[in-house]
Design a protein around this motif. Structure first.
Motif, PDB file in Angstrom:
ATOM      1  N   PHE A  87      -2.152 -11.351  24.697  1.00  0.00           N
ATOM      2  CA  PHE A  87      -3.248 -11.260  24.677  1.00  0.00           C
ATOM      3  C   PHE A  87      -4.590 -11.376  25.669  1.00  0.00           C
ATOM      4  O   PHE A  87      -4.294 -12.283  26.352  1.00  0.00           O
ATOM      5  N   LEU A  88      -5.283 -10.296  25.009  1.00  0.00           N
ATOM      6  CA  LEU A  88      -5.906  -9.091  26.342  1.00  0.00           C
ATOM      7  C   LEU A  88      -6.973  -9.044  25.589  1.00  0.00           C
ATOM      8  O   LEU A  88      -7.412  -8.385  24.603  1.00  0.00           O
ATOM      9  N   ASP A  89      -8.704 -10.060  25.961  1.00  0.00           N
ATOM     10  CA  ASP A  89      -9.871  -9.519  25.196  1.00  0.00           C
ATOM     11  C   ASP A  89     -10.148  -8.600  25.723  1.00  0.00           C
ATOM     12  O   ASP A  89     -10.835  -9.511  26.711  1.00  0.00           O
ATOM     13  N   GLU A  90     -10.357  -8.013  25.961  1.00  0.00           N
ATOM     14  CA  GLU A  90     -11.564  -6.331  26.527  1.00  0.00           C
ATOM     15  C   GLU A  90     -11.070  -6.766  28.355  1.00  0.00           C
ATOM     16  O   GLU A  90     -11.648  -6.716  29.059  1.00  0.00           O
ATOM     17  N   PRO A  91      -9.968  -6.339  28.212  1.00  0.00           N
ATOM     18  CA  PRO A  91      -9.316  -6.260  30.001  1.00  0.00           C
ATOM     19  C   PRO A  91     -10.116  -5.654  30.578  1.00  0.00           C
ATOM     20  O   PRO A  91     -10.138  -5.634  32.016  1.00  0.00           O
ATOM     21  N   THR A  92     -10.158  -4.281  30.354  1.00  0.00           N
ATOM     22  CA  THR A  92     -11.243  -2.651  31.561  1.00  0.00           C
ATOM     23  C   THR A  92     -12.551  -3.328  31.537  1.00  0.00           C
ATOM     24  O   THR A  92     -12.783  -2.212  31.504  1.00  0.00           O
ATOM     25  N   SER A  93     -12.902  -4.105  30.567  1.00  0.00           N
ATOM     26  CA  SER A  93     -14.509  -4.170  30.562  1.00  0.00           C
ATOM     27  C   SER A  93     -15.460  -4.030  31.241  1.00  0.00           C
ATOM     28  O   SER A  93     -15.094  -4.793  32.336  1.00  0.00           O
ATOM     29  N   GLY A  94     -16.250  -3.246  31.828  1.00  0.00           N
ATOM     30  CA  GLY A  94     -16.977  -3.848  32.746  1.00  0.00           C
ATOM     31  C   GLY A  94     -16.196  -3.176  34.428  1.00  0.00           C
ATOM     32  O   GLY A  94     -17.202  -2.638  35.266  1.00  0.00           O
ATOM     33  N   LEU A  95     -15.237  -2.296  33.901  1.00  0.00           N
ATOM     34  CA  LEU A  95     -14.732  -1.718  35.196  1.00  0.00           C
ATOM     35  C   LEU A  95     -14.489  -0.500  35.372  1.00  0.00           C
ATOM     36  O   LEU A  95     -14.576   0.154  34.518  1.00  0.00           O
ATOM     37  N   ASP A  96     -14.045   0.351  36.644  1.00  0.00           N
ATOM     38  CA  ASP A  96     -14.875   2.035  36.681  1.00  0.00           C
ATOM     39  C   ASP A  96     -13.424   2.179  36.209  1.00  0.00           C
ATOM     40  O   ASP A  96     -11.993   1.272  35.895  1.00  0.00           O
ATOM     41  N   SER A  97     -13.102   3.754  35.567  1.00  0.00           N
ATOM     42  CA  SER A  97     -11.635   3.795  35.390  1.00  0.00           C
ATOM     43  C   SER A  97     -10.225   3.954  36.003  1.00  0.00           C
ATOM     44  O   SER A  97      -9.659   3.728  35.339  1.00  0.00           O
ATOM     45  N   THR A  98     -10.884   4.114  37.719  1.00  0.00           N
ATOM     46  CA  THR A  98      -9.998   3.967  38.171  1.00  0.00           C
ATOM     47  C   THR A  98      -9.234   2.462  38.219  1.00  0.00           C
ATOM     48  O   THR A  98      -8.018   2.185  38.111  1.00  0.00           O
ATOM     49  N   THR A  99     -10.429   1.425  38.254  1.00  0.00           N
ATOM     50  CA  THR A  99      -9.580  -0.165  38.321  1.00  0.00           C
ATOM     51  C   THR A  99      -8.970  -0.298  36.880  1.00  0.00           C
ATOM     52  O   THR A  99      -7.869  -0.869  36.570  1.00  0.00           O
ATOM     53  N   ALA A 100      -9.641   0.179  35.547  1.00  0.00           N
ATOM     54  CA  ALA A 100      -9.349  -0.014  34.055  1.00  0.00           C
ATOM     55  C   ALA A 100      -8.012   0.434  34.311  1.00  0.00           C
ATOM     56  O   ALA A 100      -6.903   0.182  33.395  1.00  0.00           O
ATOM     57  N   GLN A 101      -7.697   1.914  34.611  1.00  0.00           N
ATOM     58  CA  GLN A 101      -6.055   2.136  34.977  1.00  0.00           C
ATOM     59  C   GLN A 101      -5.104   1.611  35.599  1.00  0.00           C
ATOM     60  O   GLN A 101      -3.931   1.354  34.804  1.00  0.00           O
ATOM     61  N   ARG A 102      -5.566   0.904  36.491  1.00  0.00           N
ATOM     62  CA  ARG A 102      -4.365  -0.414  36.836  1.00  0.00           C
ATOM     63  C   ARG A 102      -3.684  -1.377  35.572  1.00  0.00           C
ATOM     64  O   ARG A 102      -2.911  -1.347  36.008  1.00  0.00           O
ATOM     65  N   ILE A 103      -4.872  -1.820  35.218  1.00  0.00           N
ATOM     66  CA  ILE A 103      -4.979  -2.606  35.219  1.00  0.00           C
ATOM     67  C   ILE A 103      -3.903  -2.694  33.989  1.00  0.00           C
ATOM     68  O   ILE A 103      -3.438  -3.146  33.454  1.00  0.00           O
ATOM     69  N   VAL A 104      -4.691  -1.539  33.085  1.00  0.00           N
ATOM     70  CA  VAL A 104      -3.404  -1.400  31.672  1.00  0.00           C
ATOM     71  C   VAL A 104      -2.103  -0.862  32.375  1.00  0.00           C
ATOM     72  O   VAL A 104      -1.299  -1.278  32.053  1.00  0.00           O
TER      73      VAL A 104
END
Length: 625
Positions: free
Chosen positions: A204-221
């Motif tokens: 379970f993850l709560d807002e794992p991309t919150s506050g991250l730029d689009s590139t970093t969010a892409q890596r996380i997802v």
């Protein structure tokens, strides 16, 4: 898009053959939730009779869905829609009354499931002074069972570092608000790595991309997609993903004010809303369009509709078109059942022994707390006050008896307040971390509490020792080793008692401002009743001195310097008078030293016992009914 992602995943798994987070899940988990309802009681003031009336507010309203191994479920919705509440409920961490049915492979939440579940909160709760490696190694030592050796646990943490792409920053500190450390994306990956150490089947993850730029969010997802591809069940909340991220989600749940508007494949969301009469006039990010609908904002074709009407229409459409089909789908799915409850027997409540938990927490505490306890500002403060006190009381002798007594009381007051405020912030500052780690079943409360107390002992006793060494000899107190050590022992004893009082107040109040205010009032009351400022206390309030740690510490400090048959220069017969007859000392008394020691011992244990009992109220997740 999915085939391209799968190809990248396969290539990455080929290139990285060390064991770690991208291995297959140990026990695939099918998560099913049906008609989940959650309500809270609120108070509404009625203006006519000025009475507070209690009413219930629905946070979750009959939410249904299923997530199977290998799938990523993204829960979307505006702020206050109930995403985090639902995620917390599915993760077995929501206290209070919860209606409906949530099952994991057909069974309710259990210790076995808890040990097989990872939960990453929105806020990255990490120790700022620990490095990335230290953070993951300590977590590995606490969470991995004893079927792994210590060396294997360390290797497992290093494998996670490699596979999460944290090698370049593995020796960098985590950092915090006022301490520079790793980047936001790296912090998020460290948080995910902490949960992946146990190789969970359910994440379970709560807002794992919150506050991250689009590139970093892409890596996380992308990382989460790869984890799901290994047979894991991944559930996450996300606020406003890009279209590139949206199409990576296998399933999407759209919430609005606790009501479900859509549950199904991410690729089919736009088609569904188009079928019920809502479609964008221009090409746009599907996530943006879904969030507009959840807020009651429709396209230009429906701009005349009221927001409330739009929401009601979508809720009705969900009930008519999706609810029954979804429940039928849940009935058709045959979850993988635990066999005869053997997994519940296999998994105990704790992964490690009490002593292992204490040892790891002690080592971690020393590494983290040494930066705070021995900060330059704190050391400078103590040294300045020590030298200033030594100069003010420079070489006072028996002819300045009142001055010497004043110095002893100053030691009581200064170190009483210093130790109190050092300890009073301990538990309020660590409350969220304690909640997080205890909810994960990392350690017992007793091992945490005792390790925390032991870690602070040398750090809290070194500074007062230095203070006494400087001030004692400058002030001209009795220049013998016996008297010096006696004074030092009494002061350190009182410091430990004051520290215990601070821990108790902090644990009971759990609010820094309120705890500071309460601590100040209590300590000032103890000082006023300590026997120095007021020597003739009215009987109706004299009882305060019997619970005043300042009074007992002051009494023992006087006893460390003077004996009843000691004399001092006076205007009486022979020019010498007994110390015990000096008015300020006679009021406190040189007798009853043993009573003072016993009283402080009771406080030393009692305050810490109160703190421990108060901590039992937090850090333990209530089971969901």
């Amino acid at each position: 898009m999915a085939p391209d992602i799968e190809a990248q995943t396969n290539k990455k798994n080929t290139d990285t053959e060390s064991p770690g987070i991208f291995m297959k899940a140990n026990r695939p988990v099918t998560l099913k939730f049906e008609d989940v309802v959650y309500k809270i009681k609120t108070k509404k003031r009625v203006l006519l009779d000025r009475k507070a009336k209690s009413e219930e507010k629905v946070i979750l309203n009959r939410i249904t869905g299923v997530v199977e191994p290998g799938e990523v479920l993204a829960m979307l919705g505006p702020s206050g829609s109930g995403k985090t509440t639902l995620l917390t409920a599915l993760g077995g961490r929501l206290g209070g009354w919860l209606g409906g049915r949530i099952t994991y492979n057909g069974r309710p939440f259990s210790n076995a499931m808890k040990r097989n579940t990872g939960f990453v909160s929105q806020d990255d709760l990490l120790h700022p002074h620990l490095t990335v490696t230290e953070t993951l190694v300590f977590t590995s030592l606490l969470r991995l069972p004893n079927s792994f050796t210590k060396e294997e646990k360390v290797e497992h943490a290093e494998a996670v570092i490699t596979q999460l792409g944290l090698t370049k920053c593995k020796n960098s500190i985590i950092g915090g608000s006022f301490l520079r450390g790793v980047s936001g994306g790296e912090r998020k990956r460290v948080s995910i790595g902490q949960e992946m150490l146990i190789n969970p089947s359910l994440l379970f993850l709560d807002e794992p991309t919150s506050g991250l730029d689009s590139t970093t969010a892409q890596r996380i997802v992308s990382t989460l997609w790869e984890l799901a591809n290994g047979g894991r069940t991944v559930v996450m909340t996300i606020h406003q993903p890009s279209s590139r991220l949206f199409y990576m989600f296998h399933k999407v749940l759209l919430l609005s004010e606790g009501n479900p508007l859509y549950f199904g494949k991410g690729s089919g969301a736009m088609e569904y809303f188009s079928s019920v009469g809502y479609s964008p006039l221009v090409a746009m990010n599907p996530a943006d369009f879904l969030l507009d609908l959840a807020n009651g904002e429709s396209s230009d074709d429906h701009k005349h509709e009221d927001q409330i009407l739009v929401k009601q229409t979508l809720v009705s459409a969900y009930k008519c078109n999706l609810a029954d089909k979804l429940k039928a789908e849940l009935q058709e799915i045959n979850s993988n059942q635990f066999q005869d409850g053997c997994e519940d027997k296999q998994f105990g409540r704790w992964s490690t022994t009490w002593w292992q938990q204490f040892s790891v927490l002690f080592k971690r505490g020393v590494k983290e707390r040494r930066h705070e306890s021995f900060s330059g500002l704190k050391i400078g403060e103590v040294l300045v006050v020590a030298f200033l006190a030594g100069l003010l009381w420079w070489q006072s002798d028996a002819s300045h008896l009142q001055d010497q007594i004043g110095l002893l009381f100053f030691l009581t007051g200064f170190w009483g307040f210093f130790a109190l405020f050092e300890a009073i912030f301990t538990f309020p500052e660590e409350r969220m971390m304690l909640n997080k780690e205890r909810s994960s079943g990392m350690y017992r409360l007793s091992s945490y509490f005792l390790s925390r107390s032991v870690v602070d002992l040398p750090m809290e006793l070194i500074l007062p020792t230095v203070f006494v060494i400087i001030t004692y000899w400058m002030a001209g107190l009795k220049p013998t080793a016996g008297h010096f050590l006696h004074t030092l022992f009494v002061l350190l004893y009182s410091v430990l008692v004051s520290q215990g009082l601070g821990l108790a107040i902090g644990a009971m109040v759990m609010d820094q401002k309120s705890a500071t205010t309460l601590g100040t009032v209590i300590m000032l009351t103890f000082l006023l009743a300590g026997g120095f400022y007021v020597q003739h206390v009215p009987p109706f309030i004299a009882w305060i001195k019997y619970i005043s740690l300042s009074q007992y510490a002051y009494k023992l400090l006087i006893g460390s310097q003077y004996k009843p048959d000691d004399t001092y220069p006076c205007a009486g017969a022979g020019g010498l008078c007994l110390i015990g007859e000096y008015p300020a000392i006679k009021q406190v008394g040189l007798d009853g030293q043993a009573i003072g020691v016993v009283a402080l011992a009771i406080m030393l244990v009692g305050y810490r016992l109160i703190a421990y009992i108060a901590l039992m109220r937090i850090g333990v997740t209530k089971k969901v009914s």
